[in-house]
Design an enzyme around this catalytic site. Structure first.
Site, short mmCIF file in Angstrom:
data_model
loop_
_atom_site.label_atom_id
_atom_site.label_comp_id
_atom_site.label_asym_id
_atom_site.label_seq_id
_atom_site.Cartn_x
_atom_site.Cartn_y
_atom_site.Cartn_z
N CYS A 199 0.82 -1.21 0.00
CA CYS A 199 0.00 0.00 0.00
C CYS A 199 0.85 1.26 0.00
O CYS A 199 0.34 2.35 -0.24
CB CYS A 199 -0.96 0.01 1.19
N CYS B 32 -2.75 -2.89 8.62
CA CYS B 32 -2.44 -1.54 9.13
C CYS B 32 -2.00 -1.63 10.59
O CYS B 32 -1.11 -0.90 11.02
CB CYS B 32 -3.65 -0.62 8.99
FE1 FES Z 1 -1.67 0.32 4.21
FE2 FES Z 1 -3.53 0.85 5.92
S1 FES Z 1 -3.78 0.56 3.80
S2 FES Z 1 -1.42 0.64 6.28
#
Ligand code: FES
Length: 125
Positions: A35, A104
């Protein structure tokens, strides 16, 4: 049911312990390659206790809420206890995260681990 708990929303909107500790005893930075989110944790450690902790998170709302909750959970705690903090405990303290957002909370656990490793390295010098 709402996607995010009230606790997640509260910590996202009003994150605790945001910032930098200039003369930190430990700094840990981690990122998630998928991400692209980045989390940095600063700690002031005295007599084996986390005296102060701050974070900077460049990331999603769950990452911000996880960092905020993680700092609350470890502040004032002894290092042995902090070492045992799992991402699951962070997510539970947030009253849950959606399954696809669990990574996360992993970032928060890893940032703490990275900071503690940094501290140990500095102790050896
Ligand atoms: Fe990557 Fe939350 S989407 S840490």
């Amino acid at each position: 049911m709402a996607l995010y708990s009230e606790t997640v929303m509260d910590h996202f909107r009003h994150p605790r312990n945001v910032g930098v500790i200039e003369d930190a005893d430990a700094v840990g930075e981690v990122g998630n390659a998928k991400c692209g989110d980045i989390m940095k944790m600063y700690m002031k450690i005295t007599d084996g206790i986390i005296e102060d902790v701050k974070f900077e998170t460049f990331g999603c709302g769950s990452a911000i809420a996880s960092s905020s909750m993680a700092t609350e959970l470890i502040k004032g705690k002894p290092l042995e206890e902090v070492r045992k903090l799992t991402n699951k405990a962070v997510a539970e303290a947030l009253d849950g995260l959606p399954a696809y957002k669990m990574h996360c909370s992993v970032l928060a656990q890893e940032a703490i681990e990275a900071a503690l490793n940094d501290y140990e390295q500095k102790q050896k010098q």
